[in-house]
Design a protein around this motif. Structure first.
Motif, PDB file in Angstrom:
ATOM      1  N   LYS A 198       0.816  -1.219   0.000  1.00  0.00           N
ATOM      2  CA  LYS A 198       0.000   0.000   0.000  1.00  0.00           C
ATOM      3  C   LYS A 198       0.847   1.265   0.000  1.00  0.00           C
ATOM      4  O   LYS A 198       0.412   2.303  -0.487  1.00  0.00           O
ATOM      5  N   THR A 199       2.025   1.193   0.564  1.00  0.00           N
ATOM      6  CA  THR A 199       2.896   2.364   0.620  1.00  0.00           C
ATOM      7  C   THR A 199       4.315   1.982   0.221  1.00  0.00           C
ATOM      8  O   THR A 199       4.777   0.865   0.511  1.00  0.00           O
ATOM      9  N   MET A 200       5.000   2.897  -0.459  1.00  0.00           N
ATOM     10  CA  MET A 200       6.388   2.702  -0.846  1.00  0.00           C
ATOM     11  C   MET A 200       7.152   3.985  -0.590  1.00  0.00           C
ATOM     12  O   MET A 200       6.597   5.090  -0.704  1.00  0.00           O
ATOM     13  N   ALA A 201       8.417   3.850  -0.263  1.00  0.00           N
ATOM     14  CA  ALA A 201       9.295   5.003  -0.106  1.00  0.00           C
ATOM     15  C   ALA A 201      10.588   4.733  -0.858  1.00  0.00           C
ATOM     16  O   ALA A 201      11.071   3.590  -0.885  1.00  0.00           O
ATOM     17  N   PHE A 202      11.136   5.764  -1.476  1.00  0.00           N
ATOM     18  CA  PHE A 202      12.380   5.659  -2.238  1.00  0.00           C
ATOM     19  C   PHE A 202      13.356   6.714  -1.749  1.00  0.00           C
ATOM     20  O   PHE A 202      12.970   7.837  -1.412  1.00  0.00           O
ATOM     21  N   ALA A 203      14.633   6.347  -1.729  1.00  0.00           N
ATOM     22  CA  ALA A 203      15.675   7.295  -1.344  1.00  0.00           C
ATOM     23  C   ALA A 203      16.957   6.927  -2.081  1.00  0.00           C
ATOM     24  O   ALA A 203      17.152   5.769  -2.473  1.00  0.00           O
ATOM     25  N   ALA A 204      17.828   7.916  -2.253  1.00  0.00           N
ATOM     26  CA  ALA A 204      19.114   7.684  -2.927  1.00  0.00           C
ATOM     27  C   ALA A 204      20.251   7.943  -1.952  1.00  0.00           C
ATOM     28  O   ALA A 204      20.190   8.863  -1.130  1.00  0.00           O
ATOM     29  N   LEU A 205      21.282   7.134  -2.053  1.00  0.00           N
ATOM     30  CA  LEU A 205      22.492   7.305  -1.264  1.00  0.00           C
ATOM     31  C   LEU A 205      23.672   7.517  -2.206  1.00  0.00           C
ATOM     32  O   LEU A 205      23.829   6.783  -3.190  1.00  0.00           O
ATOM     33  N   GLY A 206      24.477   8.511  -1.914  1.00  0.00           N
ATOM     34  CA  GLY A 206      25.677   8.715  -2.724  1.00  0.00           C
ATOM     35  C   GLY A 206      25.475   9.656  -3.887  1.00  0.00           C
ATOM     36  O   GLY A 206      26.432   9.979  -4.592  1.00  0.00           O
ATOM     37  N   PHE A 207      24.260  10.121  -4.121  1.00  0.00           N
ATOM     38  CA  PHE A 207      24.030  11.118  -5.178  1.00  0.00           C
ATOM     39  C   PHE A 207      22.730  11.860  -4.890  1.00  0.00           C
ATOM     40  O   PHE A 207      21.838  11.354  -4.206  1.00  0.00           O
ATOM     41  N   GLY A 208      22.640  13.067  -5.407  1.00  0.00           N
ATOM     42  CA  GLY A 208      21.469  13.889  -5.193  1.00  0.00           C
ATOM     43  C   GLY A 208      20.397  13.634  -6.237  1.00  0.00           C
ATOM     44  O   GLY A 208      20.686  13.285  -7.381  1.00  0.00           O
ATOM     45  N   LEU A 209      19.158  13.815  -5.837  1.00  0.00           N
ATOM     46  CA  LEU A 209      18.031  13.623  -6.746  1.00  0.00           C
ATOM     47  C   LEU A 209      17.618  14.957  -7.356  1.00  0.00           C
ATOM     48  O   LEU A 209      17.563  15.981  -6.667  1.00  0.00           O
ATOM     49  N   THR A 210      17.318  14.928  -8.651  1.00  0.00           N
ATOM     50  CA  THR A 210      16.905  16.114  -9.383  1.00  0.00           C
ATOM     51  C   THR A 210      15.471  15.940  -9.875  1.00  0.00           C
ATOM     52  O   THR A 210      14.843  14.896  -9.668  1.00  0.00           O
ATOM     53  N   ASP A 211      14.988  16.967 -10.562  1.00  0.00           N
ATOM     54  CA  ASP A 211      13.656  16.872 -11.154  1.00  0.00           C
ATOM     55  C   ASP A 211      13.572  15.727 -12.144  1.00  0.00           C
ATOM     56  O   ASP A 211      12.544  15.054 -12.266  1.00  0.00           O
ATOM     57  N   ALA A 212      14.668  15.462 -12.865  1.00  0.00           N
ATOM     58  CA  ALA A 212      14.676  14.390 -13.855  1.00  0.00           C
ATOM     59  C   ALA A 212      14.562  13.020 -13.195  1.00  0.00           C
ATOM     60  O   ALA A 212      13.868  12.128 -13.698  1.00  0.00           O
ATOM     61  N   HIS A 213      15.245  12.822 -12.069  1.00  0.00           N
ATOM     62  CA  HIS A 213      15.116  11.562 -11.331  1.00  0.00           C
ATOM     63  C   HIS A 213      13.668  11.360 -10.876  1.00  0.00           C
ATOM     64  O   HIS A 213      13.110  10.265 -10.987  1.00  0.00           O
ATOM     65  N   ALA A 214      13.061  12.436 -10.379  1.00  0.00           N
ATOM     66  CA  ALA A 214      11.686  12.346  -9.888  1.00  0.00           C
ATOM     67  C   ALA A 214      10.722  11.995 -11.013  1.00  0.00           C
ATOM     68  O   ALA A 214       9.804  11.181 -10.842  1.00  0.00           O
ATOM     69  N   GLU A 215      10.929  12.601 -12.179  1.00  0.00           N
ATOM     70  CA  GLU A 215      10.072  12.293 -13.326  1.00  0.00           C
ATOM     71  C   GLU A 215      10.176  10.819 -13.701  1.00  0.00           C
ATOM     72  O   GLU A 215       9.168  10.163 -13.999  1.00  0.00           O
ATOM     73  N   MET A 216      11.396  10.285 -13.699  1.00  0.00           N
ATOM     74  CA  MET A 216      11.580   8.880 -14.066  1.00  0.00           C
ATOM     75  C   MET A 216      10.915   7.935 -13.077  1.00  0.00           C
ATOM     76  O   MET A 216      10.446   6.864 -13.453  1.00  0.00           O
ATOM     77  N   LEU A 217      10.845   8.324 -11.807  1.00  0.00           N
ATOM     78  CA  LEU A 217      10.139   7.496 -10.829  1.00  0.00           C
ATOM     79  C   LEU A 217       8.663   7.380 -11.219  1.00  0.00           C
ATOM     80  O   LEU A 217       8.081   6.291 -11.192  1.00  0.00           O
ATOM     81  N   CYS A 218       8.055   8.504 -11.614  1.00  0.00           N
ATOM     82  CA  CYS A 218       6.648   8.480 -12.032  1.00  0.00           C
ATOM     83  C   CYS A 218       6.451   7.589 -13.251  1.00  0.00           C
ATOM     84  O   CYS A 218       5.488   6.811 -13.324  1.00  0.00           O
ATOM     85  N   LEU A 219       7.352   7.688 -14.216  1.00  0.00           N
ATOM     86  CA  LEU A 219       7.227   6.889 -15.437  1.00  0.00           C
ATOM     87  C   LEU A 219       7.434   5.409 -15.148  1.00  0.00           C
ATOM     88  O   LEU A 219       6.777   4.549 -15.742  1.00  0.00           O
ATOM     89  N   SER A 220       8.342   5.118 -14.233  1.00  0.00           N
ATOM     90  CA  SER A 220       8.577   3.723 -13.871  1.00  0.00           C
ATOM     91  C   SER A 220       7.348   3.131 -13.184  1.00  0.00           C
ATOM     92  O   SER A 220       6.968   1.982 -13.446  1.00  0.00           O
ATOM     93  N   LEU A 221       6.709   3.903 -12.334  1.00  0.00           N
ATOM     94  CA  LEU A 221       5.488   3.435 -11.674  1.00  0.00           C
ATOM     95  C   LEU A 221       4.380   3.190 -12.692  1.00  0.00           C
ATOM     96  O   LEU A 221       3.665   2.182 -12.622  1.00  0.00           O
TER      97      LEU A 221
END
Length: 486
Positions: free
Chosen positions: A102-125
């Motif tokens: 029902k719930t998911m959380a995502f985080a990155a280690l070792g690099f910063g997240l940008t608007d492009a990373h966030a967009e790709m998360l939506c497309l992957s979902l």
């Protein structure tokens, strides 16, 4: 899907309450045994040999000690690029999609997240949880998570929120395109496409007109109508307008090929895999999806979408090889092969586009098998009469992770289109077939900056993964947003 950007420090990831916490590690980042709880988890997994620190590797942990999340999935990305992040998230979702979380959380280690990373998360979902069910209601629907959380730093939050907004719109547009293209030819007819365009117009503030056969005849689209003659399904010419720019600002015109089923006509295709010719309206589907995305994002520019749509069928009324038809431009066309029908409907739409005095025209079509031979199934073929327009589209293909490759458009390729009985033939020889098809279309755009995207290799997949991809909705949306940004 509800995706939110939440400020969570790296040291606080252990306290994230979720059914699963997906931690994406950049392969180049060296985790510290005395670092944060998340780093310690990676360090222990790597040291024990349970996880290799290289791209594509993952480890699923249930009830990780010290973590509030019920499950933790450790994933290693090849690097910190947007493409590598998308691949890592795709892999994670593939492992989790059947669990009904029902719930998911995502985080990155070792690099910063940008608007492009966030967009790709939506497309992957969107890619993971889409299930076609229109003609298969028995298909088991994947239960998408009700809430998805992207954990970011306070400095990243504004950019990531922008990316999520864009990603939601593009993903929704991709969904529209996939659903339309996946429908069989008896469910996705020209009439249905017109109704779908009207629905999108009502929901997203677009002006929509759908012209019937008599109205198309009145305009003088003889080339377009020649393709529809063999079918009992009536053709439609769909006109969609989004007005977000200045009243007198020249629009960008998108043109989408809408052959809802292509038998090849009298030049009948071979039977194997002919069922996949329902995907021959992939260009129209992607234009509909793009207008859906633009309707949500509301950029400051004017966009017009033109979709000529019909079936290409054999019958006693069908156009024959050797017939000559007159296009809207007044040019006569000798039809040597009725299976080269996409260019016949597009040429009239391209001529019609000139009525808007556009700033640029981009047509999108599953046009040639030759493009599949040339580029395979990764890059769309890009042909352009204008270098600046080509550069904009290529830049959009990179930012959208929707690859395209520029192809030549030299005048010498038009030599094979000469005809003794008309102004132009609709096909040349086999060599350079995607290029000669583009040269045919080039005749009908005049001096307007124009580009043609041949998506025959990327609009759908075959085999066990058979289905529409929704490409190039991302490329087109990024292109239009970049134009608005100018």
């Amino acid at each position: 899907m509800n995706v939110q950007a939440t400020v969570v420090g790296t040291a606080d990831l252990a306290g994230v309450d979720s059914d699963v916490l997906v931690l994406v590690l950049g392969a180049a980042h060296k985790v510290n045994a005395r670092g944060t709880a998340a780093e310690q988890l990676f360090h222990a997994a790597i040291k024990s040999g349970d996880l290799e620190p290289k791209g594509g590797q993952s480890l699923y942990l249930h009830g990780a000690q010290g973590f509030s999340a019920r499950r933790v999935l450790l994933v290693v990305a090849r690097d910190d690029s947007v493409k590598a992040f998308r691949q890592a998230v795709d892999g994670a979702l593939a492992a989790l999609k059947s669990r009904g979380l029902k719930t998911m959380a995502f985080a990155a280690l070792g690099f910063g997240l940008t608007d492009a990373h966030a967009e790709m998360l939506c497309l992957s979902l969107e890619h993971t949880f889409y299930v076609y069910r229109h003609t298969k209601p028995s298909a088991e629907a994947l239960r998408a998570p009700a809430k998805v959380q992207l954990c970011v730093s306070a400095e990243q939050q504004a950019s990531v929120k922008t990316g999520l907004r864009r990603g939601h719109a593009v993903a929704a547009g991709v969904g529209v395109a996939r659903e339309a293209a996946n429908r069989p030819g008896n469910a996705c007819t020209p009439t249905w496409l017109g109704e779908e365009a009207r629905r999108l117009g009502r929901e997203h503030g677009l002006s929509v007109k759908v012209l019937d056969r008599k109205e198309i005849e009145k305009i003088g689209m003889g080339s377009f109508l020649s393709v529809s003659r063999g079918s009992d399904e009536p053709p439609r010419f769909i006109i969609m307008e989004y007005r977000g720019g200045a009243t007198k600002a020249a629009p960008v015109v998108l043109v989408g090929k809408g052959i809802t089923f292509d038998t090849g006509g009298i030049s009948l295709k071979p039977a194997p895999e002919m069922d996949e010719m329902k995907f021959d309206m992939g260009g129209a589907a992607s234009v509909l999806g793009t207008m859906r995305a633009i309707g949500e994002l509301k950029p400051k520019l004017n966009v017009v979408a033109l979709i000529p749509t019909c079936e290409n069928m054999p019958s006693g009324r069908a156009t024959k090889p050797g017939d000559v038809v007159t296009s809207l431009s007044g040019q006569t066309i000798e039809i040597l092969n009725t299976d080269a029908e996409g260019r016949l409907i597009l040429c009239d739409a391209l001529t019609y586009a000139a009525r808007y005095k556009p700033a640029a025209i981009v047509d999108v079509a599953t046009l040639t098998g030759a493009c599949v031979i040339a580029l395979g199934h990764h890059h769309a073929g890009l042909f352009a009469s204008d270098d600046d327009l080509a550069a904009q589209l290529l830049a959009a293909s990179v930012s959208a992770q929707d690859p395209a490759w520029r192809m030549p458009l030299d005048d010498e390729y038009a030599e094979g289109l000469k005809s003794r009985f008309a102004d132009v033939a609709n096909v040349a020889g086999r060599p350079g077939g995607s290029i000669t098809a583009a040269k045919f279309l080039h005749r009908f755009v005049g001096s307007t900056p124009w580009a043609h995207l041949d998506i025959a290799g990327v609009a759908n997949k075959s085999g066990a993964a058979k289905g529409a991809t929704g490409r190039p909705v991302g490329l087109l949306t990024h292109f239009l947003l970049s134009r608005a940004g100018r």
